[in-house]
Design a protein around this motif. Structure first.
Motif, PDB file in Angstrom:
ATOM      1  N   ALA A   1      -2.729  24.865  21.238  1.00  0.00           N
ATOM      2  CA  ALA A   1      -3.102  25.122  19.851  1.00  0.00           C
ATOM      3  C   ALA A   1      -4.227  26.143  19.798  1.00  0.00           C
ATOM      4  CB  ALA A   1      -3.533  23.836  19.155  1.00  0.00           C
ATOM      5  N   ALA A   2      -4.324  26.861  18.675  1.00  0.00           N
ATOM      6  CA  ALA A   2      -5.411  27.806  18.433  1.00  0.00           C
ATOM      7  C   ALA A   2      -5.782  27.741  16.958  1.00  0.00           C
ATOM      8  CB  ALA A   2      -4.997  29.221  18.825  1.00  0.00           C
ATOM      9  N   ALA A   3      -7.064  27.997  16.652  1.00  0.00           N
ATOM     10  CA  ALA A   3      -7.563  27.946  15.277  1.00  0.00           C
ATOM     11  C   ALA A   3      -7.810  29.347  14.755  1.00  0.00           C
ATOM     12  CB  ALA A   3      -8.853  27.132  15.213  1.00  0.00           C
ATOM     13  N   ALA A   4      -7.360  29.612  13.530  1.00  0.00           N
ATOM     14  CA  ALA A   4      -7.573  30.922  12.915  1.00  0.00           C
ATOM     15  C   ALA A   4      -9.039  31.098  12.538  1.00  0.00           C
ATOM     16  CB  ALA A   4      -6.699  31.065  11.671  1.00  0.00           C
ATOM     17  N   PRO A   5      -9.625  32.274  12.793  1.00  0.00           N
ATOM     18  CA  PRO A   5     -11.037  32.488  12.478  1.00  0.00           C
ATOM     19  C   PRO A   5     -11.296  32.903  11.037  1.00  0.00           C
ATOM     20  CG  PRO A   5     -10.161  34.406  13.595  1.00  0.00           C
ATOM     21  CD  PRO A   5      -9.042  33.403  13.541  1.00  0.00           C
ATOM     22  N   THR A   6     -10.244  33.288  10.293  1.00  0.00           N
ATOM     23  CA  THR A   6     -10.446  33.833   8.954  1.00  0.00           C
ATOM     24  C   THR A   6      -9.806  33.009   7.840  1.00  0.00           C
ATOM     25  OG1 THR A   6      -8.483  35.237   9.179  1.00  0.00           O
ATOM     26  CG2 THR A   6     -10.612  36.183   9.841  1.00  0.00           C
TER      27      THR A   6
END
Length: 256
Positions: A119-124
């Motif tokens: 998983a990865a989290a969006a920074p914007t």
């Protein structure tokens, strides 16, 4: 007067209260604390902080102080976990809000028993990316809307990695643009697609320099730009080769 001169470089605090002698002749409550710092080299007043206490005199909006410095505190304070469950073909995910775990959610089915999940989290924006690799080698990515806790926009990144027992994929977000880069091993090449927050690009291919088939991928985002570093490992037996490539935000560049 000279004896009352303030000292350069010193922070002073002040507050006021009032009294009405012709009325009740009682004092009011004190005003809020205020402060200023003397700097004889400055002719126009500017904002300046010397102590953490200066930030406690007004309302802090997503700002916290630490060791004499101010830093932004993220509005979203949560953790996102993704995992596979037995032979279920949909990835499971769950949120931690800082106090308690939410309820288990199910993503979109990938049509294969899931062996690896990342998983990865969006920074914007309030968004997460789930990427999975199935037992038969299919690699998929899907988007989770953090506001609604639902997933969608399923994209197939690869129909078959070389070795399904190895994690031949990874996903990372570009720091500035917020685009997501999903990459997967494909023989001596790699395939990738980019998610821009609304749609996926078509599948593209990267020609690798490793001597045997790509079997493992790791992506790391630059914290100050859209660059993403990718490291690829080939076969896990014999002489193992590693290759590093740089994604500029629009194309693959330097490699080592």
């Amino acid at each position: 007067q000279a004896a009352d001169a303030l000292t350069n470089g010193t922070t002073y605090w002040w507050r006021v209260r009032a009294i009405d002698p012709s009325g009740g002749n009682t004092w009011s409550v004190w005003s809020d604390l205020r402060s200023f710092t003397v700097d004889t080299s400055v002719s126009v007043s500017t904002w300046f902080q010397t102590t953490n206490e200066q930030f406690e005199t007004n309302t802090l909006s997503d700002i916290e102080t630490s060791a004499g410095k101010a830093q932004i505190t993220s509005v979203i304070k949560e953790a996102f976990a993704v995992y596979a469950e037995t032979t279920v073909q949909s990835p499971r995910f769950i949120f931690w809000n800082g106090t308690a775990w939410g309820t288990e959610q199910s993503g979109v089915s990938v049509g294969d028993t899931i062996r690896f999940a990342e998983a990865a989290a969006a920074p914007t924006r309030d968004e997460y990316m789930i990427m999975t690799e199935g037992a038969t080698g299919v690699v998929d990515a899907q988007v989770v809307n953090g506001a609604t806790d639902t997933s969608g926009n399923l994209a197939r990144i690869n129909t078959a990695v070389t070795d399904p027992t190895q994690r031949g994929f990874d996903v990372a977000y570009e720091t500035t643009s917020g685009d997501a880069l999903a990459v997967s091993c494909f023989g001596t090449e790699a395939t990738y697609r980019v998610w821009n927050g609304a749609s996926w690009t078509a599948t593209s291919t990267i020609t690798l320099a490793v001597s045997t088939n790509c079997e493992w991928i790791k992506l790391v985002s630059d914290p100050t730009s859209d660059e993403i570093m990718m490291v690829v490992r080939d076969t896990t037996t014999g002489a193992i080769d590693y290759e590093a490539l740089v994604w500029s935000g629009s194309a693959w560049g330097d490699r080592k």
